[in-house]
Design a protein around this motif. Sequence first.
Motif, PDB file in Angstrom:
ATOM      1  N   HIS A   1       4.978  -5.381   9.823  1.00  0.00           N
ATOM      2  CA  HIS A   1       5.532  -4.796  11.053  1.00  0.00           C
ATOM      3  C   HIS A   1       5.374  -5.794  12.196  1.00  0.00           C
ATOM      4  O   HIS A   1       4.582  -6.728  12.103  1.00  0.00           O
ATOM      5  CB  HIS A   1       4.767  -3.525  11.479  1.00  0.00           C
TER       6      HIS A   1
ATOM      7  N   ASP B   1       0.032  -4.159   5.998  1.00  0.00           N
ATOM      8  CA  ASP B   1      -0.464  -3.578   7.246  1.00  0.00           C
ATOM      9  C   ASP B   1      -1.910  -3.968   7.525  1.00  0.00           C
ATOM     10  O   ASP B   1      -2.516  -3.468   8.467  1.00  0.00           O
ATOM     11  CB  ASP B   1      -0.362  -2.044   7.197  1.00  0.00           C
TER      12      ASP B   1
ATOM     13  N   HIS C   1       0.858  -1.190   0.000  1.00  0.00           N
ATOM     14  CA  HIS C   1       0.000   0.000   0.000  1.00  0.00           C
ATOM     15  C   HIS C   1       0.892   1.236   0.000  1.00  0.00           C
ATOM     16  O   HIS C   1       2.118   1.123   0.105  1.00  0.00           O
ATOM     17  CB  HIS C   1      -0.966  -0.007   1.175  1.00  0.00           C
TER      18      HIS C   1
ATOM     19  N   ASP D   1       5.798   4.580   4.969  1.00  0.00           N
ATOM     20  CA  ASP D   1       6.783   3.613   5.465  1.00  0.00           C
ATOM     21  C   ASP D   1       6.869   2.366   4.573  1.00  0.00           C
ATOM     22  O   ASP D   1       7.544   1.393   4.925  1.00  0.00           O
ATOM     23  CB  ASP D   1       6.474   3.215   6.922  1.00  0.00           C
ATOM     24  N   HIS D   2       6.207   2.414   3.401  1.00  0.00           N
ATOM     25  CA  HIS D   2       6.232   1.270   2.466  1.00  0.00           C
ATOM     26  C   HIS D   2       6.700   1.666   1.064  1.00  0.00           C
ATOM     27  O   HIS D   2       6.869   0.799   0.214  1.00  0.00           O
ATOM     28  CB  HIS D   2       4.846   0.613   2.406  1.00  0.00           C
TER      29      HIS D   2
HETATM   30 ZN   LIG Z   1       3.164   0.403   7.676  1.00  0.00          ZN
END
Ligand SMILES: [Zn+2]
Length: 305
Positions: A225, A187, A109, A113-114
């Motif tokens: 994560h 996530d 997505h 942070d990706h």
């Molecule tokens: Zn994330």
Amino acid sequence: MTLFDRVGPSLDLDLAFGVGGVVGERGEAAIQRHRVDEHTWLLRQSLRVSYEAPIMYLLFGAHTALLLDTGATKDPVLFPLRATVDELVAGWLNSHPRDGYRLVVAHTHAHGDHVAADGQFAGRPDTTVIGTDVAAVRDFFGLAQWPAGEAVLDLGERALTVFPVPGHHRAHIAVHDPWTGFLLTGDTVYPGRLYVEDMPAYAESLDRLVTYAEGHPVSHVMGAHIEMSRRAGRDFPIGSRRRRRDEAPLPMTVEALSRVRDAAHTAAPQPGVHRHDGFAIWNGPCRWPALAQSARTLLGSLGRA
Ligand SMILES: [Zn+2]
């Protein structure tokens, strides 16, 4: 000669992240590499570099490799993702020589942070970096019925199934790898705080994931994560980069996936935080719990949490 001639790898997934299993230890590499088998790597961004410490996947097929996600940091010095991937690809090609080997960079997505290191792959030969909005993801994979339907991404003797799982983010996908049996859930499902932006879409996506997992050989549900500790129901505070000794294991079972689905349906009518063993569902903005988390992080940095 075929590359994938076994039923599947024998998976030793006791993944000890960090130096000696202590995550975020001083001296830890910015990117930790975990070899699952000769065709499969997990990469994890160190907690030293980003509190998100996201996990990325590098899957090799006969003619194409897939890098799923590019982490939380753009800077190639602080976070040398391209160099790491190039080295692993070169190593793989050394054992499995061939010409014109391709790399596809996709994303679970579009959250920061990706996707942060996408730019490191600009100009790389034989490489496609897929865009991050729904239209780009839908068109690349051929998911015309979005959010319904499935698509196949064939890496060569390794045909991945890709399907939409919106809810955490509107362009979120899940990927099933028949070689390892991994169901990569980004996530949407992982041992941590499952933030839900659109609950009706999320609950439907969980239904879809469970139905898929019940009908296909899924060995492990693998997210992006780890935020839970090994103490039941206890998470690490948001934003904290303190060393962690007792992270929960990353792999989750199909049974745990069903529990996330049930929890999502139960949580649906009620905004707020719903805590369970192994994960928590954050339904909606959750301002007060987020403030409480910030307080924990602050206290933690003062050495009291
Ligand atoms: Zn994330």
